[in-house]
Motif scaffolding. Structure first.
Motif, PDB file in Angstrom:
ATOM      1  N   GLU A  26      40.571  47.034  33.982  1.00 53.31           N
ATOM      2  CA  GLU A  26      40.523  46.974  32.523  1.00 53.31           C
ATOM      3  C   GLU A  26      41.877  46.495  32.030  1.00 53.31           C
ATOM      4  OE1 GLU A  26      39.178  49.672  28.685  1.00 53.31           O
ATOM      5  OE2 GLU A  26      38.951  50.480  30.701  1.00 53.31           O
ATOM      6  N   GLU A  27      41.852  45.419  31.234  1.00 54.31           N
ATOM      7  CA  GLU A  27      43.076  44.866  30.667  1.00 54.31           C
ATOM      8  C   GLU A  27      42.869  44.600  29.181  1.00 54.31           C
ATOM      9  OE1 GLU A  27      44.368  41.338  32.742  1.00 54.31           O
ATOM     10  OE2 GLU A  27      43.851  42.196  34.689  1.00 54.31           O
ATOM     11  N   LYS A  32      36.899  44.018  33.365  1.00 54.20           N
ATOM     12  CA  LYS A  32      36.658  42.886  34.264  1.00 54.20           C
ATOM     13  C   LYS A  32      35.961  43.429  35.502  1.00 54.20           C
ATOM     14  CE  LYS A  32      40.535  40.192  32.579  1.00 54.20           C
ATOM     15  NZ  LYS A  32      41.751  39.463  32.905  1.00 54.20           N
ATOM     16  N   LYS A  34      33.671  42.391  39.038  1.00 55.00           N
ATOM     17  CA  LYS A  34      33.205  41.349  39.932  1.00 55.00           C
ATOM     18  C   LYS A  34      32.581  41.999  41.150  1.00 55.00           C
ATOM     19  CE  LYS A  34      37.216  40.310  42.782  1.00 55.00           C
ATOM     20  NZ  LYS A  34      38.093  39.279  43.289  1.00 55.00           N
ATOM     21  N   MET A  62      33.952  41.124  31.024  1.00 51.55           N
ATOM     22  CA  MET A  62      33.854  39.845  31.731  1.00 51.55           C
ATOM     23  C   MET A  62      33.309  40.176  33.111  1.00 51.55           C
ATOM     24  SD  MET A  62      37.481  38.041  30.669  1.00 51.55           S
ATOM     25  CE  MET A  62      37.339  36.862  31.976  1.00 51.55           C
ATOM     26  N   ASN A  64      31.819  38.693  36.810  1.00 50.91           N
ATOM     27  CA  ASN A  64      31.661  37.596  37.759  1.00 50.91           C
ATOM     28  C   ASN A  64      30.832  38.164  38.917  1.00 50.91           C
ATOM     29  OD1 ASN A  64      31.798  35.450  39.481  1.00 50.91           O
ATOM     30  ND2 ASN A  64      34.001  35.581  39.827  1.00 50.91           N
TER      31      ASN A  64
END
Length: 126
Positions: A26-27, A32, A34, A62, A64
């Motif tokens: 986490e940013e 994030k 994946k 996000m 991926n």
């Protein structure tokens, strides 16, 4: 609420599906994620859960997610009481697509009306 806690149901689903090479960070309030799903069906399940929580175009996550085996849509183990029509409804939202499943499994199925618990069926990409 942190993005990670908001999307905890996605992370839990990833664990249940045994997503490989998973990584979560986490940013700046953006989660994030994946990893590698076994099949396109499992990838779709994860995306459906993300959209259920964050809407069609979430800005706080996000993801991926790659797929290990694109040659099939999924592999399904038959449970008691299932029919090819029920299985087609589950994966394609269309019971009449049972014929595609039957055709992809003629190596183990001789009749679309005779399936047995424990059989592993290929659910083809259509």
């Amino acid at each position: 609420m942190t993005a990670k806690s908001k999307y905890q149901a996605v992370l839990d689903l990833g664990e249940k599906l045994n997503i490989k090479n998973g990584d979560v960070t986490e940013e700046n309030g953006i989660l994030k994620v994946k990893g590698t799903a076994n099949t396109p069906y499992e990838k779709n399940l994860l995306w459906d859960k993300i959209k259920e929580i964050g809407g069609d175009k979430p800005s706080d996550i996000m993801a991926n997610i790659t797929v290990a085996d694109e040659s099939v849509y999924h592999r399904h183990t038959v449970k008691s009481g299932e029919t090819l029509s029920k299985i087609a409804k589950q994966y394609y939202d269309n019971a009449s697509k049972y014929q595609a499943i039957f055709s992809a499994n003629t190596n183990i199925l001789k009749n679309p009306d005779l399936i047995h618990p424990g059989q592993e069926l290929v659910i083809p990409n259509i």
